[in-house]
Design a protein around this motif. Sequence first.
Motif, PDB file in Angstrom:
ATOM      1  N   GLU A  23       0.845  -1.068   0.093  1.00 27.45           N
ATOM      2  CA  GLU A  23       0.039  -0.181  -0.106  1.00 27.45           C
ATOM      3  C   GLU A  23       0.913   1.188  -0.028  1.00 27.45           C
ATOM      4  OE1 GLU A  23      -3.109   2.169   3.318  1.00 27.45           O
ATOM      5  OE2 GLU A  23      -3.097  -0.041   3.045  1.00 27.45           O
ATOM      6  N   ASP A  24       0.471   2.405  -0.575  1.00 30.98           N
ATOM      7  CA  ASP A  24       1.111   3.597  -0.684  1.00 30.98           C
ATOM      8  C   ASP A  24       0.891   4.229   0.756  1.00 30.98           C
ATOM      9  OD1 ASP A  24       2.338   5.963  -1.087  1.00 30.98           O
ATOM     10  OD2 ASP A  24       0.848   6.638  -2.415  1.00 30.98           O
ATOM     11  N   LEU A  25       2.037   4.275   1.470  1.00 32.59           N
ATOM     12  CA  LEU A  25       2.242   4.782   2.859  1.00 32.59           C
ATOM     13  C   LEU A  25       2.459   6.168   2.919  1.00 32.59           C
ATOM     14  CD1 LEU A  25       4.667   2.046   4.349  1.00 32.59           C
ATOM     15  CD2 LEU A  25       2.287   2.274   4.492  1.00 32.59           C
ATOM     16  N   GLY A  26       2.769   6.857   1.822  1.00 32.97           N
ATOM     17  CA  GLY A  26       2.845   8.273   1.940  1.00 32.97           C
ATOM     18  C   GLY A  26       1.716   8.991   1.553  1.00 32.97           C
ATOM     19  N   GLU A  27       0.470   8.717   1.142  1.00 33.00           N
ATOM     20  CA  GLU A  27      -0.727   9.392   0.969  1.00 33.00           C
ATOM     21  C   GLU A  27      -0.876  10.234   2.318  1.00 33.00           C
ATOM     22  OE1 GLU A  27      -5.223   8.590   0.021  1.00 33.00           O
ATOM     23  OE2 GLU A  27      -4.020   7.406  -0.634  1.00 33.00           O
ATOM     24  N   GLY A  28      -0.927  11.775   1.802  1.00 32.17           N
ATOM     25  CA  GLY A  28      -1.257  12.615   2.987  1.00 32.17           C
ATOM     26  C   GLY A  28      -0.116  12.906   4.146  1.00 32.17           C
ATOM     27  N   ARG A  29       0.899  12.412   3.549  1.00 24.87           N
ATOM     28  CA  ARG A  29       2.077  12.492   4.730  1.00 24.87           C
ATOM     29  C   ARG A  29       3.278  13.117   3.911  1.00 24.87           C
ATOM     30  NH1 ARG A  29       2.568   7.826   9.063  1.00 24.87           N
ATOM     31  NH2 ARG A  29       0.771   6.982   8.721  1.00 24.87           N
ATOM     32  N   SER A  30       4.142  13.884   4.631  1.00 25.22           N
ATOM     33  CA  SER A  30       5.019  14.530   3.807  1.00 25.22           C
ATOM     34  C   SER A  30       6.319  13.521   3.820  1.00 25.22           C
ATOM     35  CB  SER A  30       5.698  15.982   4.422  1.00 25.22           C
ATOM     36  OG  SER A  30       6.022  15.625   5.836  1.00 25.22           O
ATOM     37  N   LEU A  31       7.154  13.593   2.684  1.00 29.15           N
ATOM     38  CA  LEU A  31       8.361  12.705   2.505  1.00 29.15           C
ATOM     39  C   LEU A  31       9.573  13.296   3.038  1.00 29.15           C
ATOM     40  CD1 LEU A  31       7.714  11.233  -0.985  1.00 29.15           C
ATOM     41  CD2 LEU A  31       6.984  10.186   1.104  1.00 29.15           C
ATOM     42  N   VAL A  32      10.418  12.767   3.944  1.00 30.81           N
ATOM     43  CA  VAL A  32      11.462  13.144   4.390  1.00 30.81           C
ATOM     44  C   VAL A  32      12.501  12.302   3.836  1.00 30.81           C
ATOM     45  CG1 VAL A  32      10.312  13.944   6.533  1.00 30.81           C
ATOM     46  CG2 VAL A  32      11.331  11.705   6.510  1.00 30.81           C
ATOM     47  N   ALA A  33      13.955  13.078   3.947  1.00 35.25           N
ATOM     48  CA  ALA A  33      15.081  12.441   3.547  1.00 35.25           C
ATOM     49  C   ALA A  33      15.546  11.260   4.436  1.00 35.25           C
ATOM     50  CB  ALA A  33      16.186  13.252   3.267  1.00 35.25           C
ATOM     51  N   VAL A  34      15.972  10.259   4.014  1.00 36.41           N
ATOM     52  CA  VAL A  34      16.417   8.911   4.956  1.00 36.41           C
ATOM     53  C   VAL A  34      17.594   8.461   4.070  1.00 36.41           C
ATOM     54  CG1 VAL A  34      15.798   6.784   6.125  1.00 36.41           C
ATOM     55  CG2 VAL A  34      14.467   8.812   6.115  1.00 36.41           C
ATOM     56  N   THR A  35      18.707   7.685   4.752  1.00 35.43           N
ATOM     57  CA  THR A  35      19.619   7.061   3.926  1.00 35.43           C
ATOM     58  C   THR A  35      19.702   5.638   4.526  1.00 35.43           C
ATOM     59  OG1 THR A  35      21.559   7.602   5.383  1.00 35.43           O
ATOM     60  CG2 THR A  35      21.126   8.936   3.278  1.00 35.43           C
ATOM     61  N   PHE A  36      19.838   4.534   3.622  1.00 36.51           N
ATOM     62  CA  PHE A  36      20.080   3.203   4.075  1.00 36.51           C
ATOM     63  C   PHE A  36      20.768   2.632   3.305  1.00 36.51           C
ATOM     64  CE2 PHE A  36      19.306  -1.587   3.846  1.00 36.51           C
ATOM     65  CZ  PHE A  36      19.081  -1.630   5.079  1.00 36.51           C
ATOM     66  N   GLN A  37      22.125   2.281   4.071  1.00 38.55           N
ATOM     67  CA  GLN A  37      23.432   1.619   3.369  1.00 38.55           C
ATOM     68  C   GLN A  37      23.749   2.751   2.477  1.00 38.55           C
ATOM     69  OE1 GLN A  37      24.076  -0.716   5.929  1.00 38.55           O
ATOM     70  NE2 GLN A  37      25.002  -1.524   3.863  1.00 38.55           N
ATOM     71  N   GLY A  38      23.816   4.037   2.618  1.00 37.84           N
ATOM     72  CA  GLY A  38      24.270   4.981   1.706  1.00 37.84           C
ATOM     73  C   GLY A  38      23.316   5.615   0.703  1.00 37.84           C
ATOM     74  N   GLN A  39      22.284   4.616   0.429  1.00 39.80           N
ATOM     75  CA  GLN A  39      21.327   4.925  -0.571  1.00 39.80           C
ATOM     76  C   GLN A  39      20.230   5.973  -0.235  1.00 39.80           C
ATOM     77  OE1 GLN A  39      19.047   1.527  -1.630  1.00 39.80           O
ATOM     78  NE2 GLN A  39      17.728   2.666  -3.200  1.00 39.80           N
ATOM     79  N   ASP A  40      19.980   7.049  -0.738  1.00 37.32           N
ATOM     80  CA  ASP A  40      19.158   8.035  -0.393  1.00 37.32           C
ATOM     81  C   ASP A  40      17.580   7.593  -0.848  1.00 37.32           C
ATOM     82  OD1 ASP A  40      20.897   9.960   0.481  1.00 37.32           O
ATOM     83  OD2 ASP A  40      21.406  10.827  -1.692  1.00 37.32           O
ATOM     84  N   LEU A  41      16.869   7.740   0.255  1.00 40.47           N
ATOM     85  CA  LEU A  41      15.483   7.581   0.125  1.00 40.47           C
ATOM     86  C   LEU A  41      14.718   8.699   0.499  1.00 40.47           C
ATOM     87  CD1 LEU A  41      15.542   4.152   1.859  1.00 40.47           C
ATOM     88  CD2 LEU A  41      15.457   4.469  -0.659  1.00 40.47           C
ATOM     89  N   ARG A  42      13.292   8.529   0.282  1.00 42.49           N
ATOM     90  CA  ARG A  42      12.467   9.495   0.376  1.00 42.49           C
ATOM     91  C   ARG A  42      11.216   8.811   1.198  1.00 42.49           C
ATOM     92  NH1 ARG A  42      13.102  14.820   0.683  1.00 42.49           N
ATOM     93  NH2 ARG A  42      10.954  15.283  -0.009  1.00 42.49           N
ATOM     94  N   LEU A  43      10.909   8.714   2.385  1.00 43.63           N
ATOM     95  CA  LEU A  43       9.940   8.132   3.064  1.00 43.63           C
ATOM     96  C   LEU A  43       9.059   8.953   3.714  1.00 43.63           C
ATOM     97  CD1 LEU A  43      12.259   5.239   4.645  1.00 43.63           C
ATOM     98  CD2 LEU A  43      11.268   5.220   2.414  1.00 43.63           C
ATOM     99  N   PRO A  44       7.771   8.385   3.984  1.00 41.74           N
ATOM    100  CA  PRO A  44       6.534   9.117   4.570  1.00 41.74           C
ATOM    101  C   PRO A  44       6.959   9.389   6.203  1.00 41.74           C
ATOM    102  CG  PRO A  44       5.813   7.012   3.918  1.00 41.74           C
ATOM    103  CD  PRO A  44       7.215   7.030   3.319  1.00 41.74           C
ATOM    104  N   GLU A  45       7.048  10.604   6.441  1.00 38.52           N
ATOM    105  CA  GLU A  45       7.239  11.018   7.860  1.00 38.52           C
ATOM    106  C   GLU A  45       6.253  10.228   9.048  1.00 38.52           C
ATOM    107  OE1 GLU A  45       9.174  14.483  10.556  1.00 38.52           O
ATOM    108  OE2 GLU A  45       7.396  15.301   8.845  1.00 38.52           O
ATOM    109  N   GLY A  46       6.625   9.611   9.726  1.00 35.41           N
ATOM    110  CA  GLY A  46       5.679   9.122  10.786  1.00 35.41           C
ATOM    111  C   GLY A  46       5.243   7.695  10.423  1.00 35.41           C
ATOM    112  N   ALA A  47       5.444   7.290   9.344  1.00 33.23           N
ATOM    113  CA  ALA A  47       5.235   5.873   9.178  1.00 33.23           C
ATOM    114  C   ALA A  47       6.067   4.736   9.778  1.00 33.23           C
ATOM    115  CB  ALA A  47       5.239   5.496   7.490  1.00 33.23           C
ATOM    116  N   ASN A  48       5.519   3.567   9.641  1.00 34.24           N
ATOM    117  CA  ASN A  48       6.386   2.555  10.557  1.00 34.24           C
ATOM    118  C   ASN A  48       7.714   2.240   9.787  1.00 34.24           C
ATOM    119  OD1 ASN A  48       6.956  -0.504  10.227  1.00 34.24           O
ATOM    120  ND2 ASN A  48       6.124  -0.235  12.313  1.00 34.24           N
TER     121      ASN A  48
END
Length: 98
Positions: free
Chosen positions: A8-33
């Motif tokens: 499911e799209d976890l980002g609906e209605g949430r702002s995306l924030v910058a996160v890195t995993f193993q040096g890979q830049d990601l944009r994930l929904p703030e507050g999501a699990n």
Amino acid sequence: MNNALPFEDLGEGRSLVAVTFQGQDLRLPEGANLAAALLAAGITTFRHTAESGAPRGPFCMMGACFDCLVEVDGISRQACMMEVSKGLNLNMPAVGER
């Protein structure tokens, strides 16, 4: 988000924030699990086992199994028990670390 995976799209209605995993830049929904958000972004291996080096990822999603361990600021934490927050720098724990 990676739409090729059946999550499911976890980002609906949430702002995306910058996160890195193993040096890979990601944009994930703030507050999501965190575990769910990483899975939805296409990250399926969170750590490797000490015995065989087999890949592990979220299994129980309730903090019982430890398969979703990630390293946050040098400390191993269960991703399924965390929320996404801006600036998280995540890595796989050293093999065998729990």
